[in-house]
Design an enzyme around this catalytic site. Sequence first.
Site, PDB file in Angstrom:
ATOM      1  N   SER A 128      50.934  42.913  38.833  1.00 20.57           N
ATOM      2  CA  SER A 128      51.869  41.877  38.377  1.00 20.57           C
ATOM      3  C   SER A 128      51.156  40.548  38.202  1.00 20.57           C
ATOM      4  O   SER A 128      50.215  40.235  38.912  1.00 20.57           O
ATOM      5  CB  SER A 128      53.020  41.700  39.369  1.00 20.57           C
ATOM      6  OG  SER A 128      53.848  40.646  38.918  1.00 20.57           O
ATOM      7  N   LYS A 182      56.184  48.316  42.630  1.00 23.12           N
ATOM      8  CA  LYS A 182      56.097  47.476  41.421  1.00 23.12           C
ATOM      9  C   LYS A 182      57.409  47.522  40.641  1.00 23.12           C
ATOM     10  O   LYS A 182      57.872  46.503  40.104  1.00 23.12           O
ATOM     11  CB  LYS A 182      54.926  47.933  40.532  1.00 23.12           C
ATOM     12  CG  LYS A 182      54.852  47.221  39.170  1.00 23.12           C
ATOM     13  CD  LYS A 182      54.582  45.746  39.326  1.00 23.12           C
ATOM     14  CE  LYS A 182      54.780  44.825  38.164  1.00 23.12           C
ATOM     15  NZ  LYS A 182      54.624  45.196  36.817  1.00 23.12           N
ATOM     16  N   HIS A 185      59.806  45.354  42.406  1.00 24.33           N
ATOM     17  CA  HIS A 185      59.370  43.978  42.129  1.00 24.33           C
ATOM     18  C   HIS A 185      59.997  43.516  40.812  1.00 24.33           C
ATOM     19  O   HIS A 185      60.570  42.432  40.715  1.00 24.33           O
ATOM     20  CB  HIS A 185      57.837  43.956  42.043  1.00 24.33           C
ATOM     21  CG  HIS A 185      57.243  42.726  41.414  1.00 24.33           C
ATOM     22  ND1 HIS A 185      57.313  42.475  40.062  1.00 24.33           N
ATOM     23  CD2 HIS A 185      56.570  41.677  41.953  1.00 24.33           C
ATOM     24  CE1 HIS A 185      56.718  41.336  39.795  1.00 24.33           C
ATOM     25  NE2 HIS A 185      56.248  40.826  40.925  1.00 24.33           N
ATOM     26  N   ASN A 186      59.917  44.360  39.798  1.00 23.52           N
ATOM     27  CA  ASN A 186      60.470  43.985  38.501  1.00 23.52           C
ATOM     28  C   ASN A 186      61.998  43.904  38.530  1.00 23.52           C
ATOM     29  O   ASN A 186      62.586  43.059  37.862  1.00 23.52           O
ATOM     30  CB  ASN A 186      60.020  44.985  37.420  1.00 23.52           C
ATOM     31  CG  ASN A 186      58.573  44.777  37.030  1.00 23.52           C
ATOM     32  OD1 ASN A 186      57.788  44.230  37.806  1.00 23.52           O
ATOM     33  ND2 ASN A 186      58.197  45.216  35.849  1.00 23.52           N
ATOM     34  N   GLU A 189      62.721  40.710  39.918  1.00 20.93           N
ATOM     35  CA  GLU A 189      62.365  39.723  38.874  1.00 20.93           C
ATOM     36  C   GLU A 189      63.531  39.558  37.868  1.00 20.93           C
ATOM     37  O   GLU A 189      63.879  38.431  37.507  1.00 20.93           O
ATOM     38  CB  GLU A 189      61.102  40.245  38.173  1.00 20.93           C
ATOM     39  CG  GLU A 189      60.570  39.431  37.030  1.00 20.93           C
ATOM     40  CD  GLU A 189      59.376  40.170  36.386  1.00 20.93           C
ATOM     41  OE1 GLU A 189      58.399  40.497  37.102  1.00 20.93           O
ATOM     42  OE2 GLU A 189      59.429  40.440  35.169  1.00 20.93           O
TER      43      GLU A 189
HETATM   44  P1  NBP Z   1      50.645  47.921  25.975  1.00 21.15           P
HETATM   45  O1  NBP Z   1      51.628  48.396  26.974  1.00 21.15           O
HETATM   46  O2  NBP Z   1      51.134  47.247  24.750  1.00 21.15           O
HETATM   47  O3  NBP Z   1      49.738  49.171  25.546  1.00 21.15           O
HETATM   48  C1  NBP Z   1      48.756  49.038  24.563  1.00 21.15           C
HETATM   49  C2  NBP Z   1      47.510  49.819  24.938  1.00 21.15           C
HETATM   50  O4  NBP Z   1      47.831  51.207  25.110  1.00 21.15           O
HETATM   51  C3  NBP Z   1      46.468  49.740  23.830  1.00 21.15           C
HETATM   52  O5  NBP Z   1      45.187  49.689  24.414  1.00 21.15           O
HETATM   53  C4  NBP Z   1      46.696  51.041  23.079  1.00 21.15           C
HETATM   54  O6  NBP Z   1      45.585  51.493  22.357  1.00 21.15           O
HETATM   55  C5  NBP Z   1      46.950  51.971  24.240  1.00 21.15           C
HETATM   56  N1  NBP Z   1      47.538  53.250  23.854  1.00 21.15           N
HETATM   57  C6  NBP Z   1      48.729  53.556  23.316  1.00 21.15           C
HETATM   58 BR1  NBP Z   1      49.994  52.328  22.822  1.00 21.15          BR
HETATM   59  N2  NBP Z   1      48.934  54.858  23.118  1.00 21.15           N
HETATM   60  C7  NBP Z   1      47.785  55.430  23.543  1.00 21.15           C
HETATM   61  C8  NBP Z   1      47.367  56.766  23.613  1.00 21.15           C
HETATM   62  N3  NBP Z   1      48.163  57.760  23.238  1.00 21.15           N
HETATM   63  N4  NBP Z   1      46.125  57.009  24.087  1.00 21.15           N
HETATM   64  C9  NBP Z   1      45.327  56.010  24.480  1.00 21.15           C
HETATM   65  N5  NBP Z   1      45.681  54.703  24.449  1.00 21.15           N
HETATM   66  C10 NBP Z   1      46.898  54.420  23.994  1.00 21.15           C
HETATM   67  O7  NBP Z   1      49.540  46.973  26.674  1.00 21.15           O
HETATM   68  P2  NBP Z   1      49.680  45.850  27.794  1.00 21.15           P
HETATM   69  O8  NBP Z   1      50.794  44.906  27.513  1.00 21.15           O
HETATM   70  O9  NBP Z   1      48.306  45.314  27.967  1.00 21.15           O
HETATM   71  O10 NBP Z   1      50.081  46.674  29.109  1.00 21.15           O
HETATM   72  C11 NBP Z   1      49.294  47.712  29.648  1.00 21.15           C
HETATM   73  C12 NBP Z   1      50.058  48.319  30.810  1.00 21.15           C
HETATM   74  O11 NBP Z   1      50.256  47.309  31.816  1.00 21.15           O
HETATM   75  C13 NBP Z   1      51.461  48.814  30.441  1.00 21.15           C
HETATM   76  O12 NBP Z   1      51.804  49.919  31.192  1.00 21.15           O
HETATM   77  C14 NBP Z   1      52.349  47.658  30.817  1.00 21.15           C
HETATM   78  O13 NBP Z   1      53.681  48.044  31.086  1.00 21.15           O
HETATM   79  C15 NBP Z   1      51.649  47.147  32.069  1.00 21.15           C
HETATM   80  N6  NBP Z   1      51.889  45.740  32.394  1.00 21.15           N
HETATM   81  C16 NBP Z   1      51.984  44.810  31.410  1.00 21.15           C
HETATM   82  C17 NBP Z   1      52.188  43.487  31.738  1.00 21.15           C
HETATM   83  C18 NBP Z   1      52.270  42.424  30.670  1.00 21.15           C
HETATM   84  O14 NBP Z   1      52.546  41.263  31.024  1.00 21.15           O
HETATM   85  N7  NBP Z   1      52.029  42.747  29.408  1.00 21.15           N
HETATM   86  C19 NBP Z   1      52.298  43.118  33.077  1.00 21.15           C
HETATM   87  C20 NBP Z   1      52.161  44.090  34.060  1.00 21.15           C
HETATM   88  C21 NBP Z   1      51.962  45.403  33.702  1.00 21.15           C
HETATM   89  P3  NBP Z   1      45.426  51.151  20.793  1.00 21.15           P
HETATM   90  O15 NBP Z   1      44.777  49.808  20.731  1.00 21.15           O
HETATM   91  O16 NBP Z   1      44.582  52.238  20.267  1.00 21.15           O
HETATM   92  O17 NBP Z   1      46.816  51.137  20.184  1.00 21.15           O
END
Ligand code: NBP
Length: 469
Positions: A128, A182, A185-186, A189
């Site tokens: 988080s 987690k 937590h959400n 949130e």
């Molecule tokens: P996203 O949740 O938007 O995921 C994008 C990533 O997943 C890209 O690297 C994409 O690769 C990859 N991906 C996908 Br979509 N399908 C795939 C597949 N079949 N095989 C391999 N890679 C694949 O990214 P994020 O916002 O950075 O979040 C990452 C994780 O962290 C998520 O689970 C999210 O819920 C969690 N999270 C996010 C936050 C936040 O603030 N954003 C906070 C806390 C936790 P590509 O580039 O090839 O499409």
Amino acid sequence: MKGDIGLVGLAVMGQNLALNIARKGYSVSVYNRTPKRTEEFLKEKVRDEKIIPCYDLKSFIDSLEKPRRIILMVKAGNPVDEMINDLLPYLDPGDLIIDGGNSHYQDTSRRIKELKEKKILYLGMGVSGGEFGALYGPSLMPGGSEDAYKMVEEILLKISAKTEDGPCCTFVGRDSAGHFVKMVHNGIEYAYMQAIAEVYDIMRKILNMDSKEIGDIFENWNNGELNSFLMEISYKIMRYIDEEKGVPLVELILDKAEQKGTGKWTAQSALDLGVPTPSLNLAVEARTLSYFKDLRRDLSKKYERRVPNIPLEKEKILKDLENSLLFSIFMAFSQGLWLISSASKALDYGINLSEVLRIWKGGCIIRAKILNFLREIINKNPENVNLLNDEKSLSFINDKLDSIKNITKIARDFNLPTLVLNSSLDYFLSITEEDLPANLIQAQRDFFGAHTFERKDKEGIFHVQWEKF
Ligand code: NBP
């Protein structure tokens, strides 16, 4: 150079986490399904950090020190399974996969089992703090096997946020404990954000305050008991001016709240485990209701609301609003911790609630001053599943009770919905009421379905023929 650790998934979270780890002196091998993202990351973000770009899985795996440690930061759901399946042919027994995404805890349990058969270690780790946290210090909630945790403990402690109570990372518990915590937590949130939004609504619509004035009050509250990340960003949001229109941007943002599912999962798991979490559940409903913008617009024209002519004492209402927020936030945490504690028993997670509160103190979205107070209560009696069951809570709540009653009444009088404020009060009134009308529910159930009932005056299970057929 070999990679100390590998990271898959270079969207916003993965990029920042990779940089954070590399800036702590580790070499990080990175891989992303779409190579262009890796190239852009290298060009735009990486300076002198030890980042090893890999463009196919074999070279990614070959680049890693053994036993291999790989963090997945890909989209939750099928992508995690797909990525694991793609990695498996290259992995050796004893290698470790850490899922740092927002995976559903039941998926994590399943993956732990499946990978155990293949002798691959697995951690489900809640992360988080958004992109800023990932880069400068997130709150980390790893769960799974403790042996697996030991393989990455040093790195995780180094990259996590720090407070006066230590790094915001601990081994949360067995199996899917990390992702369960987690998720809750959400859920908290959601309730926290909705409570602030409801208070904001009262300030703008009943007290007729503009965004700047609301921002000043929020900042003032943030200097006191309400000090928290969400309060801080809220006052900053109130002051942000849209360059094009020259007005606070918040006033131009469409009132349709999105959600990605962790709030809904929290509500679902609370219903499954039979733990009351109305403030968390209603926060999800509030977002769902907001989504029906067109319908709301149409209906608002049919059901016109008269603004009552009630004298208002602004300073008193502001004090009551501050108290109501504290009351609702306390209830949200109280419900969430009860849920975690029940899940810990039901699913044998072995979670230490005090430690959970400690690692939420920094880095994460719900970091807040009130966590110190909640932790004192838990530390006094770690078996206490309900935070209300404490002398300190008693005076904290009693001090705020008149305020939340006043605010929810004013909101009603002015036709404003306050789902989380109301449900927090109703939760409190229900859980502290000995004599609820559930006796009538039981009678009704027995009347139409012969579901039986217990009695106050004697032991046993009873059924009566309520009416002659
Ligand atoms: P996203 O949740 O938007 O995921 C994008 C990533 O997943 C890209 O690297 C994409 O690769 C990859 N991906 C996908 Br979509 N399908 C795939 C597949 N079949 N095989 C391999 N890679 C694949 O990214 P994020 O916002 O950075 O979040 C990452 C994780 O962290 C998520 O689970 C999210 O819920 C969690 N999270 C996010 C936050 C936040 O603030 N954003 C906070 C806390 C936790 P590509 O580039 O090839 O499409």
